[in-house]
Design a protein around this motif. Sequence first.
Motif, PDB file in Angstrom:
ATOM      1  N   MET A 112       3.599   6.720 -10.691  1.00 15.59           N
ATOM      2  CA  MET A 112       2.691   6.653  -9.567  1.00 15.59           C
ATOM      3  C   MET A 112       1.885   5.437  -9.969  1.00 15.59           C
ATOM      4  O   MET A 112       1.369   4.749  -9.158  1.00 15.59           O
ATOM      5  N   ALA A 113       1.483   5.261 -11.183  1.00 12.82           N
ATOM      6  CA  ALA A 113       0.627   4.280 -11.580  1.00 12.82           C
ATOM      7  C   ALA A 113       1.380   2.950 -11.587  1.00 12.82           C
ATOM      8  O   ALA A 113       0.677   1.858 -11.016  1.00 12.82           O
ATOM      9  N   ARG A 114       2.751   2.867 -11.777  1.00 13.10           N
ATOM     10  CA  ARG A 114       3.365   1.535 -11.605  1.00 13.10           C
ATOM     11  C   ARG A 114       3.278   1.257 -10.215  1.00 13.10           C
ATOM     12  O   ARG A 114       3.481   0.116  -9.716  1.00 13.10           O
ATOM     13  N   GLN A 149      -1.776  11.838   1.730  1.00 11.84           N
ATOM     14  CA  GLN A 149      -1.109  11.189   1.179  1.00 11.84           C
ATOM     15  C   GLN A 149      -0.278  10.065   1.710  1.00 11.84           C
ATOM     16  O   GLN A 149      -0.064   8.922   1.105  1.00 11.84           O
ATOM     17  N   LEU A 150       0.165  10.345   3.121  1.00  9.70           N
ATOM     18  CA  LEU A 150       0.895   9.335   3.698  1.00  9.70           C
ATOM     19  C   LEU A 150      -0.164   8.350   4.185  1.00  9.70           C
ATOM     20  O   LEU A 150       0.260   6.976   4.414  1.00  9.70           O
ATOM     21  N   VAL A 151      -1.238   8.491   4.729  1.00  8.55           N
ATOM     22  CA  VAL A 151      -2.215   7.711   5.250  1.00  8.55           C
ATOM     23  C   VAL A 151      -2.555   6.505   3.934  1.00  8.55           C
ATOM     24  O   VAL A 151      -2.449   5.260   4.295  1.00  8.55           O
ATOM     25  N   ALA A 152      -2.739   7.235   3.120  1.00  9.88           N
ATOM     26  CA  ALA A 152      -2.966   6.079   1.757  1.00  9.88           C
ATOM     27  C   ALA A 152      -1.874   5.669   1.567  1.00  9.88           C
ATOM     28  O   ALA A 152      -2.082   4.136   1.280  1.00  9.88           O
ATOM     29  N   ALA A 153      -0.830   6.093   1.272  1.00  7.94           N
ATOM     30  CA  ALA A 153       0.749   5.296   0.916  1.00  7.94           C
ATOM     31  C   ALA A 153       0.742   4.123   2.144  1.00  7.94           C
ATOM     32  O   ALA A 153       1.428   3.052   1.496  1.00  7.94           O
ATOM     33  N   PHE A 154       0.689   4.389   3.212  1.00  6.96           N
ATOM     34  CA  PHE A 154       0.961   3.437   4.421  1.00  6.96           C
ATOM     35  C   PHE A 154       0.053   2.601   4.583  1.00  6.96           C
ATOM     36  O   PHE A 154       0.124   1.816   5.623  1.00  6.96           O
ATOM     37  N   ARG A 155      -1.351   2.525   3.949  1.00  2.92           N
ATOM     38  CA  ARG A 155      -2.286   1.684   4.321  1.00  2.92           C
ATOM     39  C   ARG A 155      -2.009   0.329   4.438  1.00  2.92           C
ATOM     40  O   ARG A 155      -2.310  -0.497   5.282  1.00  2.92           O
ATOM     41  N   ALA A 156      -1.083  -0.169   3.430  1.00  4.80           N
ATOM     42  CA  ALA A 156      -0.687  -1.673   3.271  1.00  4.80           C
ATOM     43  C   ALA A 156       0.153  -2.151   4.625  1.00  4.80           C
ATOM     44  O   ALA A 156      -0.078  -3.182   4.970  1.00  4.80           O
ATOM     45  N   THR A 157       0.757  -1.205   5.066  1.00  3.51           N
ATOM     46  CA  THR A 157       1.611  -1.403   6.253  1.00  3.51           C
ATOM     47  C   THR A 157       0.733  -1.716   7.392  1.00  3.51           C
ATOM     48  O   THR A 157       1.055  -2.395   8.196  1.00  3.51           O
ATOM     49  N   GLU A 217      -0.306  -2.747  -4.900  1.00  6.32           N
ATOM     50  CA  GLU A 217      -1.649  -3.696  -4.974  1.00  6.32           C
ATOM     51  C   GLU A 217      -1.049  -5.019  -4.737  1.00  6.32           C
ATOM     52  O   GLU A 217      -1.875  -5.711  -4.168  1.00  6.32           O
ATOM     53  N   GLY A 218      -0.067  -5.463  -5.579  1.00  8.89           N
ATOM     54  CA  GLY A 218       0.520  -6.776  -5.485  1.00  8.89           C
ATOM     55  C   GLY A 218       0.955  -7.027  -4.160  1.00  8.89           C
ATOM     56  O   GLY A 218       0.850  -8.179  -3.602  1.00  8.89           O
ATOM     57  N   VAL A 219       1.526  -6.034  -3.289  1.00  9.40           N
ATOM     58  CA  VAL A 219       2.022  -6.222  -1.938  1.00  9.40           C
ATOM     59  C   VAL A 219       0.892  -6.696  -1.013  1.00  9.40           C
ATOM     60  O   VAL A 219       0.926  -7.456  -0.286  1.00  9.40           O
ATOM     61  N   ARG A 220      -0.350  -5.795  -1.322  1.00  6.66           N
ATOM     62  CA  ARG A 220      -1.454  -6.029  -0.503  1.00  6.66           C
ATOM     63  C   ARG A 220      -1.933  -7.324  -0.741  1.00  6.66           C
ATOM     64  O   ARG A 220      -2.476  -7.882   0.342  1.00  6.66           O
ATOM     65  N   LYS A 221      -1.910  -7.898  -1.868  1.00  6.51           N
ATOM     66  CA  LYS A 221      -2.580  -9.145  -2.244  1.00  6.51           C
ATOM     67  C   LYS A 221      -1.586 -10.222  -1.464  1.00  6.51           C
ATOM     68  O   LYS A 221      -2.217 -11.150  -0.973  1.00  6.51           O
ATOM     69  N   THR A 222      -0.524 -10.134  -1.622  1.00  8.23           N
ATOM     70  CA  THR A 222       0.623 -10.887  -1.347  1.00  8.23           C
ATOM     71  C   THR A 222       0.401 -11.014   0.533  1.00  8.23           C
ATOM     72  O   THR A 222       0.241 -12.113   0.885  1.00  8.23           O
ATOM     73  N   ARG A 223       0.303  -9.969   1.153  1.00  5.42           N
ATOM     74  CA  ARG A 223       0.073  -9.762   2.564  1.00  5.42           C
ATOM     75  C   ARG A 223      -1.279 -10.462   2.892  1.00  5.42           C
ATOM     76  O   ARG A 223      -1.264 -11.100   3.968  1.00  5.42           O
ATOM     77  N   ALA A 224      -2.231 -10.380   2.267  1.00 11.01           N
ATOM     78  CA  ALA A 224      -3.652 -10.869   2.458  1.00 11.01           C
ATOM     79  C   ALA A 224      -3.359 -12.288   2.312  1.00 11.01           C
ATOM     80  O   ALA A 224      -4.204 -12.957   3.187  1.00 11.01           O
ATOM     81  N   LEU A 225      -2.820 -12.826   1.289  1.00 13.63           N
ATOM     82  CA  LEU A 225      -2.730 -14.125   1.287  1.00 13.63           C
ATOM     83  C   LEU A 225      -1.893 -14.928   2.294  1.00 13.63           C
ATOM     84  O   LEU A 225      -2.229 -15.899   3.014  1.00 13.63           O
ATOM     85  N   HIS A 226      -0.755 -14.191   2.668  1.00 14.29           N
ATOM     86  CA  HIS A 226       0.018 -14.330   4.120  1.00 14.29           C
ATOM     87  C   HIS A 226      -1.080 -14.602   5.065  1.00 14.29           C
ATOM     88  O   HIS A 226      -0.911 -15.397   6.130  1.00 14.29           O
ATOM     89  N   ARG A 227      -1.893 -13.311   5.209  1.00 16.58           N
ATOM     90  CA  ARG A 227      -2.866 -13.526   6.421  1.00 16.58           C
ATOM     91  C   ARG A 227      -3.782 -14.742   6.624  1.00 16.58           C
ATOM     92  O   ARG A 227      -3.940 -15.170   7.651  1.00 16.58           O
ATOM     93  N   GLU A 228      -4.107 -14.795   5.301  1.00 16.09           N
ATOM     94  CA  GLU A 228      -5.020 -16.118   5.108  1.00 16.09           C
ATOM     95  C   GLU A 228      -4.374 -17.466   5.417  1.00 16.09           C
ATOM     96  O   GLU A 228      -4.828 -18.310   6.185  1.00 16.09           O
TER      97      GLU A 228
END
Length: 432
Positions: free
Chosen positions: A175-177, A266-274, A183-194
């Motif tokens: 789970m930690a991995r 659990q699902l709300v948290a896991a799918f927040r990036a989407t 988190e890397g995915v979120r940062k990448t998406r944030a960069l794409h949005r920016e």
Amino acid sequence: MGEVSRGARALVVCPDVRGRHHDLEPEARLEEACGLALAIGIVIADAFVLPVRQVRPGTLFGAGQVENMAVACEQHEAELVVVDGALSPIQQRNLEDRLKRKVIDRTGLILEIFGERAATAEGRLQVELAHLDYQQSRLVRSWTHLERQRGGFGFLGGPGETQIEADRRMIRQRMARLRKELEGVRKTRALHRERRGRAPWPVIALVGYTNAGKSTLFNRLTGADVMAEDLLFATLDPTMRAISLPGVEKAILSDTVGFISDLPTQLVAAFRATLEEVTGADLILHVRDIANPSSQAQKTQVLEVLGDLGVTEGEGGASIPIIEVWNKIDLLDDEVAVDVREAAEADDMVVAISAVSGEGVADLLARLGDELTHAARVHEFVLPASAGKRIAWLHAHGEVVEESDAGSGADGPLRRLAVRLNPKELGQFETL
């Protein structure tokens, strides 16, 4: 996950617990639960609402109700029982013991759907994280019978102790991995949005309750072949396509996962990036199944999730404009359809359509164009006549209100242009 096989015959039970508030009526919740089951190919052998006056810690249902469920399983040859609610690991195990059937609760069922639908690496990461989170307590507690078999031996404790710890550690490490990767995915998406926010085209996000018709509308607007079946959760991974609109050369349309009532934590948290893709949009299209009797309750659910994402601010105020798309008007009775169309016409932020027949789609496109261009302002530019590329760009992307000679400069003849541009087009021009 492999817990549920396609074609399995299932008994679907919706517990109606006394004193527990739901936005949807029990029958509507039962219908939704059946829709969830059908989404992964489960055959509904029988389905009913069971009133629960007092929750039994061991089984949720009373002894007589469990007996009735066992009889129904035998009568309808059901090999699976779906309980539309949250079951504790102990309740799930006890029900399986008494019913002699596999039992799955709402969270487990949605996880099955997510596992089947996730098509991208990101979607699979999110599913695995949610699944591990869900299994963590069940896996650990399922070992407790070993601890009770005999007394502990020194520091080792019961015979199951080391296995429990090994399982716990493996799950925690995995789970930690996964969280790190997400988190890397979120940062990448944030960069794409920016990056999209600096230059690019306006972004329109399709949101709505699951099965409201988002993917069908997405396909109609873009010509894309995105999975669009009459299934709940048909879309998991956001799909983006370019479309052209009146007054807007190009816009990006983003299709997102459907919202649903009582989505497990659990699902709300896991799918927040989407779902966070929505926060980078310039405009949100809230697609509603206007033919569904629970449409208003579904709208409330969607707005609550958008509020959690920070898309809406304050009472009724929105930080991102939201246009409601009242879909499936082709399924309404003629008289009701007339009333719905009139109500939609009276509200600038509502459009009534049928994504299947195409009715109202042209009006929707015009409305989108208006909303995205209303922030446009007339800007004046004085450019060398030799700057042909920049002048051509202004003609192609903006509305040239006036153009005239502006004398001569160090680089030769000058042209003065008054051009209507929206903030994004202005930003794009300035980067040329």
